[in-house]
Motif scaffolding. Structure first.
Motif, PDB file in Angstrom:
ATOM      1  N   VAL A  68       1.054   5.332   0.490  1.00  0.00           N
ATOM      2  CA  VAL A  68       0.338   6.433   1.128  1.00  0.00           C
ATOM      3  C   VAL A  68       1.034   7.749   0.790  1.00  0.00           C
ATOM      4  O   VAL A  68       2.270   7.837   0.786  1.00  0.00           O
ATOM      5  CB  VAL A  68       0.268   6.236   2.662  1.00  0.00           C
ATOM      6  N   THR A  94       0.829  -1.202   0.000  1.00  0.00           N
ATOM      7  CA  THR A  94       0.000   0.000   0.000  1.00  0.00           C
ATOM      8  C   THR A  94       0.863   1.252   0.000  1.00  0.00           C
ATOM      9  O   THR A  94       1.783   1.369   0.814  1.00  0.00           O
ATOM     10  CB  THR A  94      -0.925   0.014   1.229  1.00  0.00           C
ATOM     11  N   ASP A 147      -7.690   2.432   4.784  1.00  0.00           N
ATOM     12  CA  ASP A 147      -8.845   1.543   4.585  1.00  0.00           C
ATOM     13  C   ASP A 147      -8.437   0.276   3.839  1.00  0.00           C
ATOM     14  O   ASP A 147      -8.829  -0.837   4.225  1.00  0.00           O
ATOM     15  CB  ASP A 147      -9.943   2.259   3.800  1.00  0.00           C
ATOM     16  N   ARG A 148      -7.641   0.420   2.777  1.00  0.00           N
ATOM     17  CA  ARG A 148      -7.213  -0.750   1.993  1.00  0.00           C
ATOM     18  C   ARG A 148      -6.334  -1.672   2.824  1.00  0.00           C
ATOM     19  O   ARG A 148      -6.489  -2.901   2.789  1.00  0.00           O
ATOM     20  CB  ARG A 148      -6.461  -0.296   0.735  1.00  0.00           C
ATOM     21  N   GLU A 166      -8.432  -3.631   5.389  1.00  0.00           N
ATOM     22  CA  GLU A 166      -9.142  -4.769   4.799  1.00  0.00           C
ATOM     23  C   GLU A 166      -8.182  -5.928   4.517  1.00  0.00           C
ATOM     24  O   GLU A 166      -8.528  -7.093   4.721  1.00  0.00           O
ATOM     25  CB  GLU A 166      -9.859  -4.335   3.520  1.00  0.00           C
ATOM     26  N   ALA A 183      -7.146  12.703   1.878  1.00  0.00           N
ATOM     27  CA  ALA A 183      -8.177  11.779   1.387  1.00  0.00           C
ATOM     28  C   ALA A 183      -7.536  10.479   0.906  1.00  0.00           C
ATOM     29  O   ALA A 183      -8.044   9.381   1.185  1.00  0.00           O
ATOM     30  CB  ALA A 183      -8.981  12.429   0.266  1.00  0.00           C
ATOM     31  N   GLN A 184      -6.416  10.600   0.189  1.00  0.00           N
ATOM     32  CA  GLN A 184      -5.728   9.392  -0.281  1.00  0.00           C
ATOM     33  C   GLN A 184      -5.171   8.601   0.896  1.00  0.00           C
ATOM     34  O   GLN A 184      -5.212   7.365   0.897  1.00  0.00           O
ATOM     35  CB  GLN A 184      -4.593   9.775  -1.245  1.00  0.00           C
ATOM     36  N   ARG A 194      -6.373   8.380   3.913  1.00  0.00           N
ATOM     37  CA  ARG A 194      -7.469   7.642   4.555  1.00  0.00           C
ATOM     38  C   ARG A 194      -7.843   6.401   3.741  1.00  0.00           C
ATOM     39  O   ARG A 194      -8.096   5.329   4.306  1.00  0.00           O
ATOM     40  CB  ARG A 194      -8.680   8.558   4.722  1.00  0.00           C
ATOM     41  N   ARG A 195      -7.864   6.543   2.415  1.00  0.00           N
ATOM     42  CA  ARG A 195      -8.178   5.378   1.574  1.00  0.00           C
ATOM     43  C   ARG A 195      -7.093   4.315   1.692  1.00  0.00           C
ATOM     44  O   ARG A 195      -7.385   3.119   1.680  1.00  0.00           O
ATOM     45  CB  ARG A 195      -8.351   5.816   0.116  1.00  0.00           C
ATOM     46  N   ALA A 196      -5.838   4.742   1.806  1.00  0.00           N
ATOM     47  CA  ALA A 196      -4.737   3.781   1.961  1.00  0.00           C
ATOM     48  C   ALA A 196      -4.885   2.992   3.265  1.00  0.00           C
ATOM     49  O   ALA A 196      -4.683   1.776   3.294  1.00  0.00           O
ATOM     50  CB  ALA A 196      -3.396   4.515   1.930  1.00  0.00           C
TER      51      ALA A 196
END
Length: 249
Positions: free
Chosen positions: A129, A127, A142-143, A146, A135-136, A138-140
């Motif tokens: 970051v 991943t 999240d990924r 998971e 915003a990116q 936070r998405r990183a």
């Protein structure tokens, strides 16, 4: 230890060039297939990366001692191998063979673009970051969360940048948030001697000895988002208890 201290002398220019040439000569047979295998077999790709790291250590004369305070017992579904002090790019070839299991990397963009060192983990699904792009970032997280919930393990640094003098930098909350949200077990890692081998801003690798300690694992199950600051403080105290974080001078 990686605290401010006098560094050993740099090796000669010709010697350094020859060693880098020997290290790079192993890239086509080891890291090129590691890059190609990354998307289909993380284990095979990781094995090739570890083989190159061991070759680079030998070429540069870097001896690595791994002290595992968990005695090789890693039975949890997912781990975050969390580096508590980041001082040198030598960690690029020191770390992979020191990890007790293959791990993806939670890495910044600067590392991701490094030829092979960043490309291979990226091909495995690591991943990236960009911390300045919230915003990116936070998405990183999240990924990565998971992936950890699915049973992957991650390696990451808790500091934002490598320390030029060996002192601890600010700890980033993302590491604590990632572990708490996923319920992954944290294995704190401390490095001694990495900065002496390759100080920040230099390319001539000094022969030497690096000690990597895998500290007792910390469970995060039951912790909540509100516990992130207390977890960060606990990790900082662990680093300081192992002789890290002394101020310059």
């Amino acid at each position: 230890m990686d605290v401010p201290c006098a560094l050993p002398p740099r090796p000669g220019l010709l010697s350094s060039l020859l060693r880098w040439s020997a290290a790079c000569a192993a890239i086509p047979p080891l890291l090129t297939p590691a890059l190609l295998l990354g998307p289909v077999s993380q284990g095979a790709s990781d094995a090739l990366m570890r083989a190159w790291c061991l070759w680079a250590r030998r070429v540069f004369g870097v001896d690595v001692e791994v002290v595992d305070h968990n005695a090789g017992r890693y039975d949890a579904a997912a781990y975050v191998f969390l580096q508590l002090n980041q001082t040198s790019l030598s960690e690029t070839f020191v770390t992979p063979p020191a990890l007790p299991r293959p791990a993806l990397i939670f890495m910044n963009l600067g590392f991701a673009v490094l030829p092979f060192a960043g490309w291979v983990p990226l091909s495995q699904g690591s991943t990236v970051v960009v911390r300045q792009w919230h915003a990116q970032a936070r998405r990183a997280v999240d990924r990565a969360t998971e992936a950890l919930r699915r049973g992957a393990s991650y390696y990451m640094s808790i500091e934002g940048l490598r320390s030029p003098d060996g002192a601890l930098g600010p700890y980033k909350k993302g590491a604590a948030v990632l572990a708490i949200r996923s319920g992954a077990t944290i294995v704190p890692m401390v490095f001694h001697g990495a900065r002496a081998v390759l100080p920040v801003g230099e390319w001539r690798v000094r022969p030497g000895r690096v000690r990597v300690e895998l500290l007792p694992a910390l469970e995060t199950r039951g912790l909540r988002y509100e516990d992130r600051d207390a977890l960060l403080q606990r990790l900082r105290e662990l680093a300081e208890a192992h002789g890290l974080g002394l101020p310059p001078g």
